[in-house]
Each structure stands twice: as C-alpha cells, then as structure tokens.
Design a protein around this motif. Structure first.
Motif, PDB file in Angstrom:
ATOM      1  N   ILE A 285       0.701  -1.287   0.099  1.00  0.00           N
ATOM      2  CA  ILE A 285      -0.402  -0.083  -0.143  1.00  0.00           C
ATOM      3  C   ILE A 285       0.571   1.267   0.097  1.00  0.00           C
ATOM      4  O   ILE A 285       0.030   2.519   0.176  1.00  0.00           O
ATOM      5  CB  ILE A 285      -0.974  -0.170   1.077  1.00  0.00           C
ATOM      6  N   GLN A 286       1.910   1.211   0.868  1.00  0.00           N
ATOM      7  CA  GLN A 286       3.312   2.252   0.622  1.00  0.00           C
ATOM      8  C   GLN A 286       2.627   3.709   1.071  1.00  0.00           C
ATOM      9  O   GLN A 286       3.738   4.572   1.811  1.00  0.00           O
ATOM     10  CB  GLN A 286       3.756   2.798  -0.612  1.00  0.00           C
ATOM     11  N   SER A 287       1.074   4.322   1.032  1.00  0.00           N
ATOM     12  CA  SER A 287       1.448   5.304   2.227  1.00  0.00           C
ATOM     13  C   SER A 287      -0.496   5.218   2.905  1.00  0.00           C
ATOM     14  O   SER A 287      -1.904   4.496   1.753  1.00  0.00           O
ATOM     15  CB  SER A 287       1.434   6.301   1.132  1.00  0.00           C
ATOM     16  N   GLY A 288      -0.294   6.044   3.417  1.00  0.00           N
ATOM     17  CA  GLY A 288      -2.330   6.551   3.480  1.00  0.00           C
ATOM     18  C   GLY A 288      -2.578   7.797   3.186  1.00  0.00           C
ATOM     19  O   GLY A 288      -4.143   7.997   4.056  1.00  0.00           O
ATOM     20  N   SER A 289      -1.610   8.736   2.640  1.00  0.00           N
ATOM     21  CA  SER A 289      -2.382   9.778   2.028  1.00  0.00           C
ATOM     22  C   SER A 289      -2.764   9.947   1.019  1.00  0.00           C
ATOM     23  O   SER A 289      -2.017   9.101  -0.308  1.00  0.00           O
ATOM     24  CB  SER A 289      -1.068  10.551   2.512  1.00  0.00           C
ATOM     25  N   PRO A 290      -4.269  10.347   0.429  1.00  0.00           N
ATOM     26  CA  PRO A 290      -4.369  10.016  -0.992  1.00  0.00           C
ATOM     27  C   PRO A 290      -3.200  10.653  -1.785  1.00  0.00           C
ATOM     28  O   PRO A 290      -3.034  10.161  -3.422  1.00  0.00           O
ATOM     29  CB  PRO A 290      -5.948  10.732  -1.194  1.00  0.00           C
ATOM     30  N   GLY A 291      -2.880  12.425  -1.518  1.00  0.00           N
ATOM     31  CA  GLY A 291      -1.922  12.569  -2.190  1.00  0.00           C
ATOM     32  C   GLY A 291      -0.223  12.129  -2.339  1.00  0.00           C
ATOM     33  O   GLY A 291      -0.388  12.410  -3.905  1.00  0.00           O
ATOM     34  N   ILE A 292      -0.236  11.729  -1.383  1.00  0.00           N
ATOM     35  CA  ILE A 292       1.064  10.934  -1.716  1.00  0.00           C
ATOM     36  C   ILE A 292       1.211   9.104  -2.654  1.00  0.00           C
ATOM     37  O   ILE A 292       1.952   9.130  -3.320  1.00  0.00           O
ATOM     38  CB  ILE A 292       1.947  10.558  -0.471  1.00  0.00           C
ATOM     39  N   ILE A 293      -0.093   8.865  -2.438  1.00  0.00           N
ATOM     40  CA  ILE A 293      -0.224   7.933  -3.059  1.00  0.00           C
ATOM     41  C   ILE A 293      -0.367   8.038  -4.422  1.00  0.00           C
ATOM     42  O   ILE A 293       0.468   7.319  -5.171  1.00  0.00           O
ATOM     43  CB  ILE A 293      -1.591   7.093  -2.193  1.00  0.00           C
ATOM     44  N   SER A 294      -1.466   8.714  -4.646  1.00  0.00           N
ATOM     45  CA  SER A 294      -1.376   9.943  -6.522  1.00  0.00           C
ATOM     46  C   SER A 294       0.662   9.688  -6.972  1.00  0.00           C
ATOM     47  O   SER A 294       0.366   9.420  -7.920  1.00  0.00           O
ATOM     48  CB  SER A 294      -2.322  10.844  -6.051  1.00  0.00           C
ATOM     49  N   ARG A 295       0.814  10.685  -5.865  1.00  0.00           N
ATOM     50  CA  ARG A 295       2.484  10.967  -6.751  1.00  0.00           C
ATOM     51  C   ARG A 295       3.446   9.660  -6.480  1.00  0.00           C
ATOM     52  O   ARG A 295       4.395   9.532  -8.215  1.00  0.00           O
ATOM     53  CB  ARG A 295       3.939  11.845  -5.099  1.00  0.00           C
ATOM     54  N   MET A 296       3.102   8.652  -5.750  1.00  0.00           N
ATOM     55  CA  MET A 296       3.695   7.350  -6.167  1.00  0.00           C
ATOM     56  C   MET A 296       3.247   6.529  -7.422  1.00  0.00           C
ATOM     57  O   MET A 296       4.085   5.752  -8.300  1.00  0.00           O
ATOM     58  CB  MET A 296       3.518   6.665  -5.286  1.00  0.00           C
ATOM     59  N   GLY A 297       2.302   7.348  -8.558  1.00  0.00           N
ATOM     60  CA  GLY A 297       1.170   6.040  -9.497  1.00  0.00           C
ATOM     61  C   GLY A 297       0.080   5.533  -9.289  1.00  0.00           C
ATOM     62  O   GLY A 297       0.513   3.975  -9.807  1.00  0.00           O
ATOM     63  N   ARG A 298       0.035   5.142  -7.312  1.00  0.00           N
ATOM     64  CA  ARG A 298      -0.920   3.780  -8.131  1.00  0.00           C
ATOM     65  C   ARG A 298      -2.648   4.607  -7.888  1.00  0.00           C
ATOM     66  O   ARG A 298      -2.321   5.934  -7.782  1.00  0.00           O
ATOM     67  CB  ARG A 298      -0.568   3.846  -5.940  1.00  0.00           C
ATOM     68  N   SER A 299      -3.170   3.678  -8.583  1.00  0.00           N
ATOM     69  CA  SER A 299      -4.317   3.813  -8.901  1.00  0.00           C
ATOM     70  C   SER A 299      -5.215   3.888  -7.818  1.00  0.00           C
ATOM     71  O   SER A 299      -6.470   3.791  -7.883  1.00  0.00           O
ATOM     72  CB  SER A 299      -4.399   2.961  -9.845  1.00  0.00           C
ATOM     73  N   TYR A 300      -5.715   3.261  -5.994  1.00  0.00           N
ATOM     74  CA  TYR A 300      -6.301   3.779  -4.954  1.00  0.00           C
ATOM     75  C   TYR A 300      -5.968   4.176  -4.046  1.00  0.00           C
ATOM     76  O   TYR A 300      -4.833   5.569  -4.137  1.00  0.00           O
ATOM     77  CB  TYR A 300      -6.159   2.038  -5.043  1.00  0.00           C
TER      78      TYR A 300
END
Length: 482
Positions: A285-300
C-alpha cells in the motif's frame, strides 16, 4: 572430471522471487554433481571457517533500495577477500541496472544481468563439459572461462516456474509471474525486471503437483506483481489460476506472497475461502495519504485499502494481514504521514514492513521535490515500527492456546527447529513430553530434524512471554503428511 571438487556457494539478497530463482540455479548445479554450499540463510558475513572453500560464488542481488545495492557491493568484496581463488558471479536486479559498476569491483567478478539469469541454469553442464575437455584440475583463468561460457549459452527460455528441489528453504515456492507493467514513480525493480510476463497455467499446475508429490506441505506463489497474472493458455487471472491449482491438488497449502489492494475482488474472496489457502495476506500500500499515493503512481486510495482489509477479514478468521509502507516520500508532509499512521492504527496490521524512502536512479521520484530529510524519514519509520510491534502483540495474543496447521522448518545453518504456521507465525517447535509420538517422529525431533523438513503439521500455541509479543514456542501435536 569430478564436479565434487568444485564447490559452489550461493547468496541471495531481496525478495522471495529472488530466493526461488537461486534455488532453481542451485538445483541445476546439484543435478550435475557440484556440491552446493548452504549460505542462503546466513545473515552474518561469510567467514570461510568450517566449510569448504568455494570455487564459485553466485550472488543474486536486489535493487529495491540504495541500502540493498550497498549490501551487494559489500558482500562481493567480502567474498573476494575471504575466498581469493573463487570466481564471483553477480546476477539479479542490481546486476541488470548497474553492471558496469559491479564489473569494476574486481577482475574475478562476472556479471550476468538479471534478465539473463536463466542462463545460469545451463552453466553447470557447460562448465562440466569444459573441465572434462581441459582434463579437470584448477583453471587459472576461470573468470574468463565462466564469462565466456555465460555469454555463449543459448538465450534463456521463456519465464518458467522454478524447481521441485529446495536446498535452502523449508517451504516450497513457484514463480507464476515476473516483471511489472505499472509505472510506480519510486520503483527500480520494474526497470530491472521489465514488463509483466506470466508463466503458462499447465506449467504452474504441473510444478505444484510435483512439489506436492515430493511431500512439501506448502507452496508460495511468487512474482513481482501477482495482480497482473494473465494465463497465456486460458487467459486466467489470479483468482482463476488459484481455482485451477486447488482443483488440481489435494493437500498442499497455498500461500500468496504479495498483493495490491485492487487484487481483492469478489472473485478473489470466493476462492480464498478454501481452507487450503493460507490466511496470510501482504498488501503493498506504501502510504495512507491520497496525495502521496497519487504521486507514487498508484491507482487506489485509503478507502480501497480499508475495503480490501474488510473483505479479507470476512473471508478468513483473523487472517495475518501485513503491509509495506514508505516513509519520507518526496513531498510527504507531517499531515500526510499522520494520515498513514492513522490508517495503519485503524486497520491494525499484524506487521508493517517500513522502508524509509530511497531515491532510485532512473525513476521519476528520484528528482521529485521537496525532499524529506533522512532524519525525518527515519523518525517516521520508527513510529510505524512501534505500531507494528503493538499489532503483532495483539495478533499473537488472539491465537494463544489454539491449534493451527503449520510447516516443519529446520535451519541446518542455525540448527533451529521451528514451525511456520499458515497464518505466518514463526515459532520454535518443541515436543510435548506427554505425547505418544511414532518412533520416527521421536527420532526426528531428537536426532534428525531434517527428516520432516517441509512437512505439514499441527501445532499448539503457547502463552506469550511476559512483556514480549513473541510466543514461547509451538508444541507439535501431529504430522499431517510428508
């Protein structure tokens, strides 16, 4: 020429897939009569004491973090110093992305890029033939010979599942997929491994059937991104493949190595309700922050993570659920980290595998700003590690006094007998003084614990030690099959 005069040592850094690929190469050397030195479980540096000096060392490397690459370089130099006459073959992800840097370490280092490591499965036969022609004995220019042999061996075959012979592990594995077609901004592994490629369904099923017939109690499905499995023969996705495996086998436990939140679908849940699917799920999952997840290139997002965990817990009784988290990703604010910490606390993971961010050359995140100071990344990682210890303690307490299926594990290097339960509790395995075990079980417990390595067993979980999240031990109840 007698290959027994040419010991080969193996060291593996990194993921379960790397470990399986090392096992496959080691099996090829052993099949040709080369003695294989069991060093895969050694976490301490090699000393050379108490073991034959290898003629060849093979290191399967990782590139997931800068620390992993540093560890590989340190190990290469240490092996060259400890075994000055040996040639060191370096393969794996780091060898794929930084071959020039590795080759510059020493002239007796031979680099085989990670995408070509299957060539090494053919090396033992080629080396044996070459030495027979040369009349055996020590070859002074061995590094040049091996470099030439590795270069001349035919191109590696399509991605294959692995081996049914395991030298270094008590739980069997099979590769179902390799590479990744995602473009996560922090990941160097996708650069090293290339796009997703899936192993044919019939090869996977045949491999698992052979492993089951050989008596192994558990098979771990490995790959880089199992969510991207797409069967070349039937188009089966991961749930479809799981159904085929369960229909084609009888007793073996099936463990899934790692998943993405979007892998947890209704079809997936329907399949994993089968009691032979281990109640262990590791979520990337790598993060619980929507903004950071988006910067990581993840789609959830966080809601998808929570929903995935809810579905898993409805499918299995208190499964072991763990996750990966990166702290200090570029742009991660205090609030971003708090969202991650709150998510992990709300879910109550049994384990959190924490990585402080490591910029990987060639990835987008390596140049992202603003950078988070290493000190801050480490502090955030320490907070999550404390949360992880609390989660493990809660999870451990739940299973106290219960009987759980497990696999008999034995480390010859550490001389430790352990049980690895289906829900991922790794515990010292002890005998019940009052139990009336069969004679062969008593002898195995006391004299030859390798006899039942990999067997399915039932264990009873003891009380945790005071002020410790760990169990005292797992008591053997019975052996199911071997």
């Amino acid at each position: 020429m007698n290959p027994s005069s040419f010991p080969v040592r193996f060291d593996t850094l990194g993921c379960r897939l790397n470990q399986l690929e090392t096992e496959t190469i080691a099996a090829a050397f052993r099949a040709e009569g080369f003695p294989v030195i069991d060093s895969a479980e050694n976490e301490s540096p090699p000393s050379g004491a108490g073991q034959p000096a290898p003629s060849l060392c093979v290191i399967n490397t990782c590139a997931v973090t800068a620390k992993a690459e540093q560890k590989a370089r340190r190990l290469i130099r240490l092996l060259r110093k400890t075994f000055p006459e040996a040639v060191v073959i370096v393969t794996g992800c780091y060898a794929q992305t930084d071959s020039g840097k590795i080759q510059g370490i020493d002239r007796r280092v031979v680099v085989v890029p990670g995408r070509e490591k299957d060539r090494l499965k053919n090396l033992p036969a080629e080396l044996k033939r070459f030495r027979e022609k040369a009349g055996g004995g020590r070859l002074e220019n061995l590094s040049d010979i091996i470099r030439s042999l590795c270069g001349s061996i035919s191109a590696p075959p399509p991605v294959s599942g692995g081996t049914a012979v395991f030298s270094f592990h008590s739980r069997a594995s099979i590769k179902i997929q390799d590479g990744c077609s995602n473009r996560c901004t922090f990941c160097k592994t996708r650069i090293a491994r290339g796009p997703s490629v899936s192993v044919p369904e019939t090869e996977i099923i045949s491999g698992i059937q052979n492993i089951e017939k050989a008596g192994w109690g558990e098979i771990v499905l490995t790959g880089i991104n199992l969510h991207q499995y797409s069967g070349p023969q039937t188009g089966a996705d991961l749930p479809g493949l799981l159904s085929m495996i369960l229909d084609s086998t009888d007793r073996i436990f099936i463990r899934i190595s790692s998943l993405y939140p979007e892998s947890i679908t209704g079809d997936f849940i329907s399949v994993i309700k089968n009691e032979r699917v281990c109640p262990f799920f590791h979520l990337s999952i790598q993060s619980g922050s929507p903004g950071i997840i988006s910067r990581m290139g993840r789609s959830y997002g966080p809601d998808e993570i929570k929903n995935a965990v809810r579905m898993l817990r409805e499918a299995k009784e208190n499964p072991f659920i763990s996750c990966d988290i990166i702290t200090g990703f570029p742009g991660e604010t205090d609030r971003d980290f708090e969202l991650t910490e709150e998510l992990c606390g709300e879910i109550g993971f049994a384990h959190i595998h924490v990585f402080p961010f490591s910029p990987r050359p060639g990835t987008e995140a390596a140049s992202m700003k603003p950078a988070v100071p290493e000190r801050v990344s480490r502090e955030r990682a320490a907070r999550l590690e404390a949360l992880s210890r609390e989660g493990k303690k809660r999870y451990s307490a739940y299973w106290t006094g219960r009987e759980i299926p497990a696999v008999w594990e034995y480390s010859a290097a550490a001389k430790k007998l352990k049980a690895h339960t289906v829900n991922s509790l790794s515990l010292p395995l002890v005998a019940d003084d009052g139990a009336d075990y069969p004679v062969e079980v008593k002898e195995a417990l006391a004299v030859n614990p390798l006899k039942f390595r990999g067997a399915q067993i039932i264990v009873r979980i003891s009380e945790p030690q005071e002020n410790s999240p760990d169990f005292t031990n797992a008591t053997l109840v019975k052996i199911l099959f071997r």
